[in-house]
Design a protein around this motif. Structure first.
Motif, PDB file in Angstrom:
ATOM      1  N   TRP A  67       0.797  -1.263   0.118  1.00 60.46           N
ATOM      2  CA  TRP A  67       0.010   0.102  -0.112  1.00 60.46           C
ATOM      3  C   TRP A  67       0.937   1.196  -0.103  1.00 60.46           C
ATOM      4  N   TRP A  68       2.053   1.354   0.646  1.00 62.59           N
ATOM      5  CA  TRP A  68       2.787   2.296   0.827  1.00 62.59           C
ATOM      6  C   TRP A  68       3.528   2.566  -0.429  1.00 62.59           C
ATOM      7  N   THR A  69       3.919   1.627  -1.076  1.00 63.32           N
ATOM      8  CA  THR A  69       4.821   1.752  -2.313  1.00 63.32           C
ATOM      9  C   THR A  69       3.744   2.442  -3.127  1.00 63.32           C
ATOM     10  N   VAL A  70       2.567   2.124  -3.224  1.00 64.56           N
ATOM     11  CA  VAL A  70       1.692   2.748  -4.402  1.00 64.56           C
ATOM     12  C   VAL A  70       1.370   4.057  -3.928  1.00 64.56           C
ATOM     13  N   PHE A  71       1.267   4.271  -2.729  1.00 61.85           N
ATOM     14  CA  PHE A  71       0.917   5.677  -2.024  1.00 61.85           C
ATOM     15  C   PHE A  71       1.875   6.614  -2.565  1.00 61.85           C
ATOM     16  N   TRP A  72       3.067   6.131  -2.390  1.00 61.41           N
ATOM     17  CA  TRP A  72       4.351   7.099  -2.667  1.00 61.41           C
ATOM     18  C   TRP A  72       4.479   7.377  -4.073  1.00 61.41           C
ATOM     19  N   TRP A  73       4.182   6.264  -5.049  1.00 60.73           N
ATOM     20  CA  TRP A  73       4.179   6.565  -6.246  1.00 60.73           C
ATOM     21  C   TRP A  73       3.172   7.556  -6.872  1.00 60.73           C
ATOM     22  N   ILE A  74       1.773   7.334  -6.418  1.00 62.25           N
ATOM     23  CA  ILE A  74       0.810   8.156  -6.847  1.00 62.25           C
ATOM     24  C   ILE A  74       1.025   9.796  -6.336  1.00 62.25           C
ATOM     25  N   VAL A  75       1.818   9.869  -5.206  1.00 67.21           N
ATOM     26  CA  VAL A  75       2.081  11.259  -4.838  1.00 67.21           C
ATOM     27  C   VAL A  75       3.421  11.951  -5.653  1.00 67.21           C
ATOM     28  N   THR A  76       4.158  11.097  -6.110  1.00 71.30           N
ATOM     29  CA  THR A  76       5.432  11.582  -6.869  1.00 71.30           C
ATOM     30  C   THR A  76       5.465  11.903  -8.103  1.00 71.30           C
ATOM     31  N   ILE A  77       4.353  10.885  -8.760  1.00 71.71           N
ATOM     32  CA  ILE A  77       4.306  11.232 -10.502  1.00 71.71           C
ATOM     33  C   ILE A  77       4.044  12.390 -10.719  1.00 71.71           C
ATOM     34  N   PRO A  78       3.033  13.289 -10.163  1.00 73.92           N
ATOM     35  CA  PRO A  78       2.651  14.638 -10.585  1.00 73.92           C
ATOM     36  C   PRO A  78       3.699  15.519 -10.725  1.00 73.92           C
ATOM     37  N   PHE A  79       4.736  15.298  -9.732  1.00 74.73           N
ATOM     38  CA  PHE A  79       6.011  16.188  -9.591  1.00 74.73           C
ATOM     39  C   PHE A  79       6.838  15.898 -10.857  1.00 74.73           C
ATOM     40  N   ILE A  80       6.961  14.562 -11.091  1.00 79.24           N
ATOM     41  CA  ILE A  80       7.847  14.143 -12.278  1.00 79.24           C
ATOM     42  C   ILE A  80       7.310  14.739 -13.725  1.00 79.24           C
ATOM     43  N   ILE A  81       5.957  14.638 -13.639  1.00 78.42           N
ATOM     44  CA  ILE A  81       5.479  15.334 -14.911  1.00 78.42           C
ATOM     45  C   ILE A  81       5.767  16.606 -14.998  1.00 78.42           C
ATOM     46  N   TRP A  82       5.507  17.441 -13.798  1.00 77.38           N
ATOM     47  CA  TRP A  82       5.987  18.958 -13.864  1.00 77.38           C
ATOM     48  C   TRP A  82       7.421  19.262 -14.046  1.00 77.38           C
ATOM     49  N   GLY A  83       8.064  18.318 -13.500  1.00 77.59           N
ATOM     50  CA  GLY A  83       9.518  18.320 -13.725  1.00 77.59           C
ATOM     51  C   GLY A  83      10.132  18.291 -15.187  1.00 77.59           C
ATOM     52  N   PHE A  84       9.587  17.494 -15.847  1.00 70.31           N
ATOM     53  CA  PHE A  84       9.645  17.159 -17.343  1.00 70.31           C
ATOM     54  C   PHE A  84       9.307  18.541 -18.113  1.00 70.31           C
TER      55      PHE A  84
ATOM     56  N   THR B 146       9.404  21.300 -16.997  1.00 66.98           N
ATOM     57  CA  THR B 146      10.233  22.455 -16.589  1.00 66.98           C
ATOM     58  C   THR B 146      11.732  22.212 -17.239  1.00 66.98           C
ATOM     59  N   LEU B 147      12.028  21.009 -17.318  1.00 59.03           N
ATOM     60  CA  LEU B 147      13.240  20.661 -18.277  1.00 59.03           C
ATOM     61  C   LEU B 147      13.206  21.111 -19.714  1.00 59.03           C
ATOM     62  N   LYS B 148      12.188  20.835 -20.309  1.00 59.83           N
ATOM     63  CA  LYS B 148      11.779  20.937 -21.542  1.00 59.83           C
ATOM     64  C   LYS B 148      11.821  22.341 -21.921  1.00 59.83           C
ATOM     65  N   LYS B 149      11.137  23.253 -21.137  1.00 59.71           N
ATOM     66  CA  LYS B 149      11.328  24.602 -21.223  1.00 59.71           C
ATOM     67  C   LYS B 149      12.653  25.221 -21.039  1.00 59.71           C
ATOM     68  N   ALA B 150      13.321  24.674 -19.863  1.00 58.15           N
ATOM     69  CA  ALA B 150      14.890  24.963 -19.804  1.00 58.15           C
ATOM     70  C   ALA B 150      15.787  24.850 -21.072  1.00 58.15           C
TER      71      ALA B 150
ATOM     72  N   GLU C 118      22.065  24.830 -24.850  1.00 59.51           N
ATOM     73  CA  GLU C 118      23.331  24.762 -24.086  1.00 59.51           C
ATOM     74  C   GLU C 118      23.311  24.326 -22.702  1.00 59.51           C
ATOM     75  N   ALA C 119      21.959  24.537 -22.056  1.00 61.96           N
ATOM     76  CA  ALA C 119      21.805  24.245 -20.712  1.00 61.96           C
ATOM     77  C   ALA C 119      21.886  22.657 -20.530  1.00 61.96           C
ATOM     78  N   LYS C 120      22.091  21.728 -21.780  1.00 63.69           N
ATOM     79  CA  LYS C 120      21.900  20.410 -21.419  1.00 63.69           C
ATOM     80  C   LYS C 120      23.049  19.938 -20.937  1.00 63.69           C
ATOM     81  N   LEU C 121      24.362  20.617 -21.094  1.00 63.22           N
ATOM     82  CA  LEU C 121      25.570  20.193 -20.470  1.00 63.22           C
ATOM     83  C   LEU C 121      25.219  20.283 -18.878  1.00 63.22           C
ATOM     84  N   MET C 122      24.693  21.527 -18.364  1.00 59.43           N
ATOM     85  CA  MET C 122      24.510  21.646 -16.992  1.00 59.43           C
ATOM     86  C   MET C 122      23.556  20.779 -16.292  1.00 59.43           C
ATOM     87  N   ILE C 123      22.672  20.421 -17.106  1.00 57.36           N
ATOM     88  CA  ILE C 123      21.608  19.458 -16.655  1.00 57.36           C
ATOM     89  C   ILE C 123      22.467  18.046 -16.410  1.00 57.36           C
TER      90      ILE C 123
END
Length: 238
Positions: A32-49, A51-55, A61-66
């Motif tokens: 149950w806890w493994t599923v719960f933490w996946w559900i909580v984390t996935i929206p942040f990962i989508i947001w992060g992608f 953000t990175l695409k925008k950067a 040239e930001a790819k090097l620093m990423i």
């Protein structure tokens, strides 16, 4: 140079300690806890992608620093000291990427780091990746970013700011990890609160000193980047 050498020796010596699971190991949390933490984390990962695409779109040239920020996190978080059963203490390395690209972007980089460690080094696990990602790649970076922006607004020098930002990322990561373990394994006497104090207390023995060392290493890295900003592409602290 003496500081860098001393810190390198510190981490090198501890790298020969008896192997233990990095982060929260595979199969250690109830389903149950493994599923719960996946559900909580996935929206942040989508947001992060996003953000990175925008950067990258705004500055290819930001790819090097990423890549540099991801490698920095991978190396530091792979240096471990055995701690609580089912976990271990180690630097997290997420502050640098947070300062460069923001906390959402570091969520993606941190999750990739954790995935590589699970697959290549048997540190952590796939089922517990959501939980590990939430503590190290979500909670740590977002708390660190708050500290970073506050100190930057106050006019604190980048190197000093980096120290406190990295310290915060490390301590918050392990505070959240302690809470995750306490939620999954509450104490028979005292419940979640007593369990949290127990886990956090054990982590604190090694984690405070590690957070201090990580802060110094991150400060050195930030000062170096600041010094070579004109010759490096993509160095732009958020």
């Amino acid at each position: 140079m003496i500081l860098i050498f001393s810190l390198s020796v510190f981490f090198w010596i501890n790298s020969f300690t008896e192997p233990a699971a990095m982060h929260i190991m595979e199969g250690f949390l109830p389903v149950w806890w493994t599923v719960f933490w996946w559900i909580v984390t996935i929206p942040f990962i989508i947001w992060g992608f996003k953000t990175l695409k925008k950067a990258v779109d705004e500055n290819p040239e930001a790819k090097l620093m990423i890549g540099f920020a991801g490698a920095f996190a991978f190396v530091l978080s792979a240096l471990k000291i055995p701690s609580v059963t089912g976990s271990s203490s180690h630097p997290v390395g997420t502050a640098l990427g947070t300062m460069l690209f923001g906390p959402a972007a570091m969520t993606v980089l941190g999750t990739i780091v954790l995935l590589f460690q699970a697959l290549l080094l048997a540190h952590g696990g796939i089922t517990t990746l959501g939980a590990n990602a939430f503590s190290m790649a979500v909670a740590g970076p977002f708390a660190a970013y708050a500290v970073y922006r506050l100190l930057k607004k106050a006019g604190v020098k980048p190197g000093v700011n980096a120290f406190f930002t990295a310290f915060a990322a490390n301590i918050v990561t392990y505070t959240v990890t302690s809470l995750q373990l306490a939620l999954a394994f509450p104490s028979e006497t005292g419940g979640i609160y007593a369990s949290f104090l127990e886990f956090a207390g054990i982590f604190a023995v090694t984690q405070v000193s590690l957070a201090f060392c990580e802060g110094l290493l991150t400060a050195v890295a930030v000062n170096w980047l600041e010094k070579h900003r004109t010759s490096l592409k993509g160095v732009n602290f958020s």
